[in-house]
Design a protein around this motif. Structure first.
Motif, PDB file in Angstrom:
ATOM      1  N   ALA A 178      52.493  98.402  63.782  1.00 20.14           N
ATOM      2  CA  ALA A 178      51.220  97.724  63.467  1.00 20.14           C
ATOM      3  C   ALA A 178      51.515  96.429  63.673  1.00 20.14           C
ATOM      4  CB  ALA A 178      51.508  97.884  62.091  1.00 20.14           C
ATOM      5  N   LEU A 180      58.334  92.104  65.432  1.00 17.89           N
ATOM      6  CA  LEU A 180      59.341  92.172  64.473  1.00 17.89           C
ATOM      7  C   LEU A 180      58.820  91.986  62.793  1.00 17.89           C
ATOM      8  CD1 LEU A 180      62.473  91.078  66.166  1.00 17.89           C
ATOM      9  CD2 LEU A 180      61.829  93.452  65.183  1.00 17.89           C
ATOM     10  N   CYS A 211      56.811  94.193  61.039  1.00 17.91           N
ATOM     11  CA  CYS A 211      56.722  95.553  60.297  1.00 17.91           C
ATOM     12  C   CYS A 211      58.041  96.484  60.648  1.00 17.91           C
ATOM     13  CB  CYS A 211      55.407  96.055  60.602  1.00 17.91           C
ATOM     14  SG  CYS A 211      55.634  96.914  62.145  1.00 17.91           S
TER      15      CYS A 211
HETATM   16  S1  FES Z   1      56.016  97.229  65.780  1.00 16.23           S
HETATM   17 FE1  FES Z   1      58.273  97.335  65.756  1.00 16.23          FE
HETATM   18  S2  FES Z   1      58.459  95.758  64.247  1.00 16.23           S
HETATM   19 FE2  FES Z   1      56.172  96.123  64.214  1.00 16.23          FE
END
Ligand code: FES
Length: 158
Positions: free
Chosen positions: A79, A84, A86
């Motif tokens: 997402a 870093l 999500c």
């Molecule tokens: S896509 Fe890996 S931390 Fe959000």
């Protein structure tokens, strides 16, 4: 906007008496597949999807494991586009390979703490960069992930 990775390619030029600089920007979501230059670059890994299907995929040294999964239509959400922010790219790494991946940054550990069904071999796939000694690695998708921006997270004001 979150999720931007700035490529360290800066061009400077002079215009009259003033100096300007221009920075090329590479967006995280703009993963671009390039064929490996030789067999030495190829890294074969397997994703085990939520329904238990084993998907063998071919990557190369330097590929980001999450974007590689997207290339093969494997459902790793990602997402925040590898910024870093999500834990939707959560995976379990083969224990045999776990120690071959560099230690997680503090920010990755913070996000993993928010991941449901956390295990000792949990990592964020967007932080796994393929290298030759990861040949044969298996990454397993957890049963569920949590996107806390959608699932009830209320951001604090700055
Ligand atoms: S896509 Fe890996 S931390 Fe959000």
């Amino acid at each position: 906007m979150l999720g931007r990775l700035f490529q360290a390619t800066t061009r400077s030029f002079l215009n009259g008496s003033r100096s300007f600089s221009h920075t090329n920007v590479l967006f995280n979501g703009e993963y671009e597949w390039k064929d490996p230059k030789s067999d030495d670059e190829i890294v074969n890994i397997t994703y085990i999807t939520r329904d238990g299907t084993h998907k063998k995929i071919r990557g190369k040294v330097g590929d980001n494991a999450m974007y590689l999964a997207h290339r093969y239509d494997i459902e790793v959400e990602g997402a925040c586009e590898a910024s870093l922010a999500c834990c939707t790219c959560h995976v379990y790494v083969d224990e045999e390979y776990f120690d071959k991946i560099p230690e997680p940054k503090e920010e990755e550990e913070d996000m993993l703490d928010l991941a449901p069904v956390l295990k000792p071999n949990s990592r964020l796939s967007c932080q796994i960069i393929l290298k030759k000694d990861l040949e044969g690695m298996t990454l397993t998708l957890p049963r569920i992930t949590r996107n806390f921006y959608v699932d009830g997270h209320v951001p604090e004001p700055h």
